[in-house]
Design an enzyme around this catalytic site. Structure first.
Site, PDB file in Angstrom:
ATOM      1  N   LYS A  56      57.332 -17.625  52.228  1.00 13.04           N
ATOM      2  CA  LYS A  56      57.033 -17.879  53.427  1.00 13.04           C
ATOM      3  C   LYS A  56      56.303 -19.701  53.324  1.00 13.04           C
ATOM      4  CE  LYS A  56      53.426 -13.546  52.818  1.00 13.04           C
ATOM      5  NZ  LYS A  56      53.170 -12.300  52.831  1.00 13.04           N
ATOM      6  N   GLN A 100      48.022 -13.327  48.385  1.00 12.75           N
ATOM      7  CA  GLN A 100      49.145 -11.960  48.109  1.00 12.75           C
ATOM      8  C   GLN A 100      49.122 -11.002  47.005  1.00 12.75           C
ATOM      9  OE1 GLN A 100      52.887 -12.248  49.943  1.00 12.75           O
ATOM     10  NE2 GLN A 100      52.327 -10.233  48.784  1.00 12.75           N
ATOM     11  N   ASP A 123      45.253 -14.257  56.879  1.00 14.33           N
ATOM     12  CA  ASP A 123      45.571 -13.283  56.856  1.00 14.33           C
ATOM     13  C   ASP A 123      45.049 -12.029  57.604  1.00 14.33           C
ATOM     14  OD1 ASP A 123      47.936 -12.083  55.826  1.00 14.33           O
ATOM     15  OD2 ASP A 123      46.622 -11.406  54.144  1.00 14.33           O
TER      16      ASP A 123
END
Ligand code: NDP
Length: 299
Positions: A56, A100, A123
Site C-alpha cells: 500500500k 490494518q 477503508d
C-alpha cells in the site's frame, strides 16, 4: 480454453485507474500546496499484514501521494492505538487513515476503527461510513466492494434492474457490496451460511458476487448462462506434490464457470488489484473533500 473476452482483467483496469489517480494529483497539489496523504497503521508483526502495508505504501508513493507508515508493537494497548489514530485525525497532512486489520487479539477492533475520523476513513469501515452508505449519502465506501462495482459498471454500463446475488455478508465485503448494488438499482439477494438452496438463488442471478472464503464453492452449473461473475475470494489450496505453496483460487469454480458466464474475474488478477487502486481513489477523494474542493471527476 476460455475466450479472453470472458475474462475481466482487474489488473489492467486497476493499472488504468491508478494512472488516472496519479494524473489527478498535480492539480490537487497546485490548489492546496501539498500532496494527498495516506497513513497506514500496523499493530504487531503479522507477516501477511506487513506485506499488505508495504505494498500500500509503495502504491501510494507511485501515485505521487505522501505515505506515512506507523508501526506499534503487538503489545500496544487499546489506549495507545486510539491515541495514535487521534493524532492522525488531527494531522493536516493526512487525508486518509487505514488501520490494518486484523489487530492482535487483546484489542477491540470495532472501538479502534470507530476512533478514525469518518472524513479520513478511506477503508469505509467506521459506523458513520457504513451509515452513510446505507442512507445513500456521500461518504467513504469500502475499497474491495467499490472495486467490484467499478468492474461491473465497466462491463455492463447501467446495472438498473439486474438481478444480483451477493454470497457472503461480512462488514468488509458482502454487506457494503449489497448496498452498492442496491444503490445502482439492482434487485439484490444477500446470501450467507444459513441461506437455503443457494444454487437455485445463484441460478437466477444476472450478477454473482462471491465473497465467502471457501475454495471453489460456487459451481459452474450454478451460473446462469450469460451472467457476470465477480469472485472476491482468495483461497490457497494445499501444496501439491513438488510444490512449495498451493495454488490460489477464488470462491468460484473458475474452470467450469468461465464457459457459462458472459464474463468472470480470475483469481489472482481480478478483484485483488482493485482494492489498492480504490484505496488510492478514496484517499484522493477524501483529500479533495477535506480541502473544500469538488470531488475529482471520473472516479
Ligand atoms: P468473512 O469470513 O468475514 O465472511 C464470509 C461470509 O461468507 C460470511 O457472511 C458467511 O456467512 C458466508 N459463508 C460462509 N460459508 C458459507 C456457505 N457455505 N454458503 C454461503 N455463505 C457462506 O470473509 P470476507 O468477506 O472478509 O472475505 C471473503 C473472501 O474474500 C475471503 O476469501 C477473503 O480472503 C477474500 N477477500 C479478498 C479481498 C480482495 O482484495 N480481493 C479483500 C477482502 C476479502 P455467515 O455470515 O452466515 O457466517
Amino acid at each position: 480454453m476460455a475466450d479472453d473476452a470472458r475474462v475481466i482483467d482487474g489488473k489492467a483496469f486497476a493499472a488504468g485507474l491508478r494512472a488516472r489517480i496519479a494524473a489527478a494529483v498535480p492539480a490537487f497539489e497546485a490548489a492546496t500546496g501539498r500532496a494527498p496523504g495516506l497513513a497506514v497503521v500496523l499493530v504487531g508483526d503479522d507477516p501477511a499484514s506487513a506485506v499488505y502495508v508495504g505494498s500500500k505504501g509503495k502504491a501510494t508513493v507511485a501515485a505521487g501521494m505522501a505515505s506515512f507508515e506507523h508501526r506499534l508493537p503487538a503489545s500496544a494497548t487499546q489506549a495507545e492505538v486510539e491515541a495514535l489514530l487521534r493524532q492522525l485525525n488531527a494531522d493536516e497532512a493526512v487525508d486518509g487513515i487505514l488501520l490494518q486489520l486484523p489487530l492482535p487479539g487483546h484489542l477491540d477492533e470495532q472501538a479502534a476503527v470507530a476512533a478514525i475520523d469518518p472524513e479520513k476513513d478511506v477503508d469505509g469501515l467506521t459506523p458513520v461510513s457504513a451509515g452513510r452508505l446505507a442512507l445513500g449519502i456521500p461518504g467513504m465506501v469500502p475499497c474491495t466492494p467499490y472495486g467490484c462495482l467499478l468492474l461491473l459498471q465497466d462491463r455492463l454500463g447501467d446495472l438498473s434492474g439486474k438481478d444480483a446475488i451477493v454470497v457472503g455478508r461480512s462488514i468488509l465485503v458482502g454487506k457494503p457490496m449489497g448496498q452498492l448494488l442496491l444503490g445502482a438499482n439492482c434487485t439484490v439477494t444477500m446470501a450467507h451460511s444459513r441461506t437455503k438452496d443457494l444454487p437455485a438463488l445463484v441460478r437466477r442471478a444476472d450478477i454473482v458476487v462471491a465473497a465467502v472464503g471457501r475454495a471453489e464453492m460456487v459451481k459452474g452449473d450454478w451460473i446462469k448462462p450469460g451472467a457476470i461473475v465477480i469472485d472476491v475470494g482468495i483461497n490457497r489450496l494445499p501444496a501439491g506434490e513438488g510444490e512449495t505453496k498451493g495454488r490460489l483460487v477464488g470462491d468460484v469454480d473458475y474452470a467450469a464457470a468461465v464457459g457459462v458466464a458472459d464474463a468472470i474475474t480470475p483469481v489472482p488478477g481480478g478483484v485483488g488489484p482493485m482494492t489498492i487502486a480504490c484505496l488510492l481513489r478514496n484517499t484522493l477523494v477524501a483529500a479533495h473533500r477535506r480541502a473544500g474542493l469538488a470531488d475529482p471527476e471520473g472516479f
